[in-house]
Design a protein around this motif. Structure first.
Motif, short mmCIF file in Angstrom:
data_model
loop_
_atom_site.label_atom_id
_atom_site.label_comp_id
_atom_site.label_asym_id
_atom_site.label_seq_id
_atom_site.Cartn_x
_atom_site.Cartn_y
_atom_site.Cartn_z
N GLN A 206 0.83 -1.20 0.00
CA GLN A 206 0.00 0.00 0.00
C GLN A 206 0.87 1.25 0.00
O GLN A 206 1.92 1.29 0.64
CB GLN A 206 -0.91 0.00 1.24
N VAL A 207 0.42 2.27 -0.76
CA VAL A 207 1.09 3.57 -0.79
C VAL A 207 0.05 4.65 -0.53
O VAL A 207 -0.98 4.70 -1.21
CB VAL A 207 1.79 3.85 -2.14
N ILE A 208 0.29 5.50 0.46
CA ILE A 208 -0.65 6.55 0.84
C ILE A 208 0.04 7.90 0.77
O ILE A 208 1.20 8.04 1.22
CB ILE A 208 -1.18 6.32 2.27
N HIS A 209 -0.65 8.88 0.22
CA HIS A 209 -0.12 10.26 0.16
C HIS A 209 -1.01 11.16 1.00
O HIS A 209 -2.24 11.14 0.86
CB HIS A 209 -0.09 10.75 -1.29
N ALA A 210 -0.39 11.95 1.88
CA ALA A 210 -1.12 12.94 2.68
C ALA A 210 -0.60 14.32 2.32
O ALA A 210 0.61 14.56 2.39
CB ALA A 210 -0.94 12.68 4.16
N ALA B 251 5.61 8.43 16.29
CA ALA B 251 5.85 7.66 17.51
C ALA B 251 4.58 7.66 18.37
O ALA B 251 4.18 6.63 18.92
CB ALA B 251 7.02 8.25 18.28
N VAL B 252 3.95 8.82 18.47
CA VAL B 252 2.69 8.94 19.21
C VAL B 252 1.61 8.09 18.54
O VAL B 252 0.84 7.38 19.23
CB VAL B 252 2.25 10.42 19.29
N ALA B 253 1.56 8.13 17.21
CA ALA B 253 0.56 7.34 16.48
C ALA B 253 0.76 5.84 16.71
O ALA B 253 -0.22 5.09 16.88
CB ALA B 253 0.63 7.66 14.99
N LEU B 254 2.01 5.39 16.73
CA LEU B 254 2.28 3.98 17.01
C LEU B 254 1.86 3.63 18.44
O LEU B 254 1.28 2.56 18.67
CB LEU B 254 3.77 3.68 16.81
N LYS B 255 2.16 4.51 19.37
CA LYS B 255 1.78 4.27 20.77
C LYS B 255 0.27 4.15 20.90
O LYS B 255 -0.25 3.32 21.67
CB LYS B 255 2.31 5.43 21.62
N GLU C 153 -4.58 7.33 9.30
CA GLU C 153 -4.72 8.29 10.39
C GLU C 153 -3.34 8.71 10.92
O GLU C 153 -3.11 9.89 11.25
CB GLU C 153 -5.54 7.67 11.52
N ALA C 154 -2.42 7.77 10.98
CA ALA C 154 -1.07 8.07 11.45
C ALA C 154 -0.37 9.04 10.50
O ALA C 154 0.29 10.00 10.94
CB ALA C 154 -0.26 6.79 11.58
N LEU C 155 -0.51 8.81 9.20
CA LEU C 155 0.14 9.69 8.22
C LEU C 155 -0.45 11.09 8.27
O LEU C 155 0.28 12.10 8.24
CB LEU C 155 0.01 9.10 6.82
N ALA C 156 -1.77 11.18 8.34
CA ALA C 156 -2.42 12.49 8.41
C ALA C 156 -1.98 13.24 9.65
O ALA C 156 -1.71 14.45 9.61
CB ALA C 156 -3.94 12.32 8.40
N TYR C 157 -1.88 12.54 10.76
CA TYR C 157 -1.46 13.16 12.02
C TYR C 157 -0.01 13.65 11.92
O TYR C 157 0.31 14.77 12.34
CB TYR C 157 -1.60 12.16 13.16
N ASP D 251 -6.64 22.26 13.45
CA ASP D 251 -7.22 22.90 12.27
C ASP D 251 -6.61 22.35 10.98
O ASP D 251 -7.33 22.11 9.99
CB ASP D 251 -7.00 24.42 12.33
N ILE D 252 -5.29 22.15 10.98
CA ILE D 252 -4.62 21.61 9.79
C ILE D 252 -5.06 20.17 9.55
O ILE D 252 -5.34 19.77 8.41
CB ILE D 252 -3.08 21.69 9.96
N LEU D 253 -5.14 19.37 10.62
CA LEU D 253 -5.50 17.96 10.49
C LEU D 253 -6.86 17.79 9.81
O LEU D 253 -7.04 16.87 9.00
CB LEU D 253 -5.51 17.30 11.87
N ARG D 254 -7.78 18.70 10.10
CA ARG D 254 -9.11 18.62 9.48
C ARG D 254 -9.03 18.80 7.96
O ARG D 254 -9.95 18.37 7.24
CB ARG D 254 -10.01 19.72 10.06
N ASN D 255 -7.96 19.42 7.48
CA ASN D 255 -7.86 19.76 6.05
C ASN D 255 -6.77 18.99 5.31
O ASN D 255 -6.45 19.32 4.18
CB ASN D 255 -7.64 21.27 5.90
#
Length: 309
Positions: A234-238, A260-264, A271-275, A299-303
């Motif tokens: 899989q390849v994801i672009h954010a 690191a937070v996303a893995l935790k 969701e991890a990539l967007a974050y 605010d950025i994460l929403r967009n």
């Protein structure tokens, strides 16, 4: 707990200039900010802002090392460093209205093989208390070329997840130990494969080559274009919204901290990539390195736009 490793820590000095640099002339700094620096310490600050427990470790020495630890006390960041006889380096970032950011990075003091072993013994104990380990940046003179490989192997042997963010021989040898995640940029991949990369297709091609080495997550930062996450199948672009960056130093470290937070937190890949992209973009809006406004990040994460490639 998330542990961040900084073997080549530094006192980071940000020089804020009211006028552009003029070579060969005396330049007066309008404002100076000192911070505990090195890529892993930027990561630690970001993790703390993300409201996760973090411990900073690595190598420090001399009066600068003592000063660095005092700065971490001011930042309320827990630390447990190995101490060496040499002096911790200083790094200067000059910020002026014409050229933006210009960095002068000292190489770091000499670390003996005995001092390296002292750190490794400490690292074994720290791994046992950690859930996620991040290993970032360059290494000081004297350390073995495969030091990151050995560290990744130690973390994996303990059944913990590890993120490696380095370059050159240290990235090359570290990849052999198959860290959970690596975060190269285009230039680091070009050096790794001895090629010139010009298109997104080429970025993906070489990121897949890294993934094929047994790396679960390969994250390639793309600056204003965000980042891609390459996995086995899989390849994801954010892509973040358009922003007016203030200081892009530390954006890559911010992405590592966010991942690191996303893995935790067991975030799924998208969701991890967007974050990660949102935190890195928020860092670019801050004049301080490894820092961001949590509300701006939300605010950025929403967009952030996510697309499978």
């Amino acid at each position: 707990m998330i542990t961040t490793v900084t073997l080549n820590a530094s006192i980071d000095k940000a020089y804020y200039m009211e006028q552009a640099i003029c070579n060969g002339e005396v330049m007066r700094v309008s404002r100076c900010r000192n911070s505990a620096g090195g890529k892993g310490l930027n990561v630690a600050r970001v993790i703390q802002l993300c409201e996760e427990d973090v411990l900073a470790t690595g190598i420090v020495g001399g009066y600068n090392g003592q000063y660095l630890e005092s700065l971490l006390v001011q930042d309320n960041i827990a630390y447990d460093f190995a101490h060496v006889a040499g002096e911790t380096r200083s790094c200067i970032n000059i910020l002026d209205p014409k050229y933006g950011s210009t960095e002068y990075l000292e190489p770091g003091c000499l670390v003996t093989s005995e001092e390296e072993q002292v750190f490794m013994d400490k690292f074994i104990e720290i791994i046992a208390k950690s859930d996620i380990i991040t290993i970032s940046g360059s290494v000081p003179k004297g350390l073995s070329n495969d030091v990151y490989k050995k560290m990744v192997e130690m973390v994996k042997a303990a059944g913990k997840e590890v993120i490696l963010d380095s370059s050159g021989i240290y990235l090359q040898s570290g990849l052999q130990a198959q860290p959970t995640m690596v975060k190269p940029n285009k230039e680091e991949m070009e050096a790794l494969f001895q090629v010139e990369i010009n298109t997104m297709e080429e970025v993906i091609h070489y990121a897949k080559k890294i993934a094929q080495l047994g790396i679960q997550y390969v994250v390639v930062s793309l600056g204003a274009d965000g980042a891609i996450l390459v996995m086995k199948d899989q390849v994801i672009h954010a892509r973040p919204p358009i922003i007016e960056p203030v200081n892009t130093v530390g954006c890559g470290d911010s992405m590592v901290g966010a991942f690191a937070v996303a893995l935790k937190r067991k975030y799924p890949p998208k969701e991890a990539l967007a974050y990660g992209v949102a935190v890195a973009s928020a860092n670019a809006l801050s004049p301080e390195t490894g820092s961001f406004d949590p509300q701006q990040c939300i605010d950025i994460l929403r967009n952030v736009k996510i697309k499978e490639l």
